[in-house]
Design a protein around this motif. Structure first.
Motif, PDB file in Angstrom:
ATOM      1  N   ARG A 132      30.398  46.510  43.031  1.00  7.23           N
ATOM      2  CA  ARG A 132      29.859  45.144  42.976  1.00  7.23           C
ATOM      3  C   ARG A 132      29.821  44.970  41.458  1.00  7.23           C
ATOM      4  NH1 ARG A 132      27.159  41.532  45.703  1.00  7.23           N
ATOM      5  NH2 ARG A 132      27.054  42.690  47.661  1.00  7.23           N
ATOM      6  N   ALA A 133      29.318  45.859  40.730  1.00  7.60           N
ATOM      7  CA  ALA A 133      29.131  45.922  39.246  1.00  7.60           C
ATOM      8  C   ALA A 133      30.378  45.686  38.392  1.00  7.60           C
ATOM      9  CB  ALA A 133      28.454  47.038  38.618  1.00  7.60           C
ATOM     10  N   ALA A 136      31.930  42.278  39.312  1.00  6.55           N
ATOM     11  CA  ALA A 136      31.417  41.036  38.661  1.00  6.55           C
ATOM     12  C   ALA A 136      31.919  41.027  37.255  1.00  6.55           C
ATOM     13  CB  ALA A 136      29.841  41.485  38.727  1.00  6.55           C
ATOM     14  N   GLU A 137      32.121  42.150  36.750  1.00  5.91           N
ATOM     15  CA  GLU A 137      32.683  42.250  35.354  1.00  5.91           C
ATOM     16  C   GLU A 137      33.958  41.545  35.320  1.00  5.91           C
ATOM     17  OE1 GLU A 137      30.823  42.417  32.713  1.00  5.91           O
ATOM     18  OE2 GLU A 137      32.051  42.829  31.203  1.00  5.91           O
ATOM     19  N   VAL A 139      35.562  39.572  37.289  1.00  2.30           N
ATOM     20  CA  VAL A 139      35.291  38.019  37.429  1.00  2.30           C
ATOM     21  C   VAL A 139      35.495  37.330  36.013  1.00  2.30           C
ATOM     22  CG1 VAL A 139      34.029  36.305  38.172  1.00  2.30           C
ATOM     23  CG2 VAL A 139      34.356  38.141  39.889  1.00  2.30           C
ATOM     24  N   VAL A 140      34.575  38.018  35.036  1.00  3.49           N
ATOM     25  CA  VAL A 140      34.567  37.103  33.963  1.00  3.49           C
ATOM     26  C   VAL A 140      35.307  37.535  32.778  1.00  3.49           C
ATOM     27  CG1 VAL A 140      32.210  36.183  34.398  1.00  3.49           C
ATOM     28  CG2 VAL A 140      32.439  38.291  33.529  1.00  3.49           C
ATOM     29  N   LEU A 195      30.574  39.659  48.519  1.00  5.19           N
ATOM     30  CA  LEU A 195      30.449  39.094  47.038  1.00  5.19           C
ATOM     31  C   LEU A 195      29.564  38.006  46.949  1.00  5.19           C
ATOM     32  CD1 LEU A 195      33.888  39.370  45.517  1.00  5.19           C
ATOM     33  CD2 LEU A 195      31.975  40.795  44.857  1.00  5.19           C
ATOM     34  N   HIS A 196      29.514  36.949  48.036  1.00  3.56           N
ATOM     35  CA  HIS A 196      28.516  35.970  47.836  1.00  3.56           C
ATOM     36  C   HIS A 196      27.294  35.951  48.749  1.00  3.56           C
ATOM     37  CE1 HIS A 196      31.488  33.770  45.407  1.00  3.56           C
ATOM     38  NE2 HIS A 196      32.170  33.686  46.378  1.00  3.56           N
ATOM     39  N   ARG A 197      27.225  37.024  49.532  1.00  2.00           N
ATOM     40  CA  ARG A 197      26.091  37.335  50.370  1.00  2.00           C
ATOM     41  C   ARG A 197      25.746  36.076  51.124  1.00  2.00           C
ATOM     42  NH1 ARG A 197      23.573  41.153  46.634  1.00  2.00           N
ATOM     43  NH2 ARG A 197      24.244  40.739  44.388  1.00  2.00           N
ATOM     44  N   THR A 198      26.782  35.594  51.780  1.00  2.00           N
ATOM     45  CA  THR A 198      26.560  34.653  52.890  1.00  2.00           C
ATOM     46  C   THR A 198      25.900  34.953  54.161  1.00  2.00           C
ATOM     47  OG1 THR A 198      28.641  34.846  53.711  1.00  2.00           O
ATOM     48  CG2 THR A 198      28.355  33.196  51.811  1.00  2.00           C
TER      49      THR A 198
ATOM     50  N   ALA B 136      29.775  35.573  39.025  1.00  2.00           N
ATOM     51  CA  ALA B 136      29.719  37.002  38.663  1.00  2.00           C
ATOM     52  C   ALA B 136      28.052  37.349  38.588  1.00  2.00           C
ATOM     53  CB  ALA B 136      30.425  37.276  37.209  1.00  2.00           C
ATOM     54  N   GLY B 138      25.858  36.010  40.385  1.00  2.00           N
ATOM     55  CA  GLY B 138      25.388  36.139  41.536  1.00  2.00           C
ATOM     56  C   GLY B 138      25.781  37.644  42.284  1.00  2.00           C
ATOM     57  N   VAL B 139      26.983  38.403  41.760  1.00  2.00           N
ATOM     58  CA  VAL B 139      27.294  39.143  42.647  1.00  2.00           C
ATOM     59  C   VAL B 139      26.433  40.273  42.356  1.00  2.00           C
ATOM     60  CG1 VAL B 139      29.149  41.120  42.405  1.00  2.00           C
ATOM     61  CG2 VAL B 139      29.902  38.767  42.713  1.00  2.00           C
ATOM     62  N   VAL B 140      25.740  40.310  41.216  1.00  2.00           N
ATOM     63  CA  VAL B 140      24.966  41.413  40.712  1.00  2.00           C
ATOM     64  C   VAL B 140      23.330  41.265  40.846  1.00  2.00           C
ATOM     65  CG1 VAL B 140      26.686  42.971  39.504  1.00  2.00           C
ATOM     66  CG2 VAL B 140      25.484  41.255  38.261  1.00  2.00           C
ATOM     67  N   ASP B 141      23.144  39.885  40.974  1.00  2.00           N
ATOM     68  CA  ASP B 141      21.712  39.501  40.822  1.00  2.00           C
ATOM     69  C   ASP B 141      21.565  38.798  42.261  1.00  2.00           C
ATOM     70  OD1 ASP B 141      19.307  37.885  40.966  1.00  2.00           O
ATOM     71  OD2 ASP B 141      19.348  37.564  38.814  1.00  2.00           O
ATOM     72  N   PRO B 142      20.968  39.795  43.205  1.00  2.00           N
ATOM     73  CA  PRO B 142      20.707  39.196  44.646  1.00  2.00           C
ATOM     74  C   PRO B 142      20.008  37.778  44.951  1.00  2.00           C
ATOM     75  CG  PRO B 142      20.091  41.632  44.533  1.00  2.00           C
ATOM     76  CD  PRO B 142      20.262  40.892  42.977  1.00  2.00           C
ATOM     77  N   PHE B 148      22.663  30.627  44.765  1.00  2.00           N
ATOM     78  CA  PHE B 148      24.003  30.096  44.647  1.00  2.00           C
ATOM     79  C   PHE B 148      24.558  29.575  45.984  1.00  2.00           C
ATOM     80  CE2 PHE B 148      28.436  31.496  44.564  1.00  2.00           C
ATOM     81  CZ  PHE B 148      29.071  30.415  43.842  1.00  2.00           C
ATOM     82  N   THR B 149      24.408  30.831  46.965  1.00  2.98           N
ATOM     83  CA  THR B 149      25.053  30.525  47.971  1.00  2.98           C
ATOM     84  C   THR B 149      24.163  29.468  48.929  1.00  2.98           C
ATOM     85  OG1 THR B 149      25.739  32.909  48.149  1.00  2.98           O
ATOM     86  CG2 THR B 149      25.235  31.793  50.362  1.00  2.98           C
ATOM     87  N   LEU B 153      27.287  26.844  47.813  1.00  2.00           N
ATOM     88  CA  LEU B 153      28.314  27.168  48.600  1.00  2.00           C
ATOM     89  C   LEU B 153      28.219  26.813  50.103  1.00  2.00           C
ATOM     90  CD1 LEU B 153      30.839  28.828  48.769  1.00  2.00           C
ATOM     91  CD2 LEU B 153      29.794  30.921  48.819  1.00  2.00           C
TER      92      LEU B 153
END
Lengths: 221, 221
Positions: A132-133, A136-137, A139-140, A195-198, B136, B138-142, B148-149, B153
């Motif tokens: 995940r880390a 995330a990196e 992604v940017v 990734l989006h924790r839906t 990005a 949101g991927v590492v910060d729950p 965000f979701t 989303l």
């Protein structure tokens, strides 16, 4: 240990074989470096992980890391740690590094097996946190993202391509379908949830994705 | 401007209506704050963006931001900037904030229209850069990922749910299909390409996703 010994699988391993004792010490250091790298990325994120931090956590001199991974040391050692993690995950599934998606002749069953295993992997903190880390990196950071995709992600996606091509040859998948796009209907939703924790990643979800992708959402004519 | 004026849509806007001049000044400040927030997130990432930086870039006093967004000021102002960005993107498509996916009776055509517009959005740097930085983080910060979701989303995904339910009512989609999972076969692959930078996001790709999802990959019996 002596810093000048190259680890078993690191760049530079074309050197003549070492005596067993020194090889074992190198292998131990290499594993400690991978573990430290993944721990630190999980804890602090990719950007804040340093060669010095990895060396300190692994209990090796930082010159060991600079010597074994002399070019772009930080991204090089981290990418190798992630490739090793993926290899371990693959071995845990009973395969080996280059293992293919099984072909039992039942495409749905084979895809469910692999997607369920991917669900388990994404739900496993040892895999989830560092990956995940890294994602995330990526992604940017376009350069890191491109390398992550080329070296880690795309080789896995190509396993789906080959399995879908085999299914086309067997008459189970429409020959007009592009396998490289088709696989994204399976892998894309899993990553989206991850990734989006839906919503939760479960085996039932993996099975449903396979069913929907193969049969389609529409009503049969 | 006076710091004590609440912006049109910010929390605290239950105050009695202001005179037109002061409302215009407030609205101008609010827009400047949103723009500054998105710029800084694009340039420096979510984590390194600060209230002070946003205020300075927007040309307002930081007390303005603390007064208008008194609770969790940084995430609050950023979330509002992103909600405003999504609203603008929606308006650019000819819809309004709560607009639904069109229902012309042709499900494939309606979904292609929306997915093509999403492709355009993800390819537009004004949308891509800040949204990528938010994703990005949101991927590492729950906690941030969950917000965000929930706020950005999921409301968009529910538009797909409603369109697919309408298609089920019209007999175009299998009534046994779960719309909340079905939409992921469309949206998941788009996000996968976008976040992981695997292959280009094009209109042709969007169309193919819709075709594969609706008809399925399998050969017809």
């Amino acid at each position: 240990m002596t810093d000048s010994e190259a680890p078993g699988k690191a760049p530079g391993s074309e050197a003549p074989p070492k005596a067993p004792d020194s090889s074992r010490r190198s292998e131990r250091s290499r594993r400690a470096i991978y573990a430290a790298a993944l721990d630190l990325v999980s804890e602090n994120g990719y950007a804040r992980t340093t060669v010095e931090g990895i060396a300190s956590r692994a209990g090796v001199g930082k010159q060991t890391i600079y010597r074994w991974w002399p070019v772009n040391s930080k991204p090089a050692v981290l990418m190798e740690a992630f490739l090793d993690l993926a290899e371990q995950a693959n071995e845990a599934l009973g395969g080996d590094a280059g293992s293919e998606i099984p072909d039992t002749g039942d495409l749905a069953a084979d895809l469910k097996l692999v997607l369920r295993a991917t669900v388990d992997e994404l739900n496993d903190p040892a895999f989830d946190r560092p990956t995940r880390a890294l994602a995330a990196e990526g992604v940017v950071d376009p350069a890191l993202g491109a390398e992550f995709t080329a070296r880690l992600l795309e080789p896995q996606l190509q396993q789906y391509v080959r399995r879908i091509e085999a299914a086309q040859a067997a008459g189970d998948v429409d020959p007009a379908v592009d396998p490289r796009i088709a696989l994204e209907l399976l892998v894309g939703p899993l990553h989206h949830r991850w990734l989006h924790r839906t919503l939760p990643l479960t085996h039932a979800y993996a099975d449903t994705l396979v069913d929907y992708a193969l049969r389609g959402l529409g009503t049969r004519p």
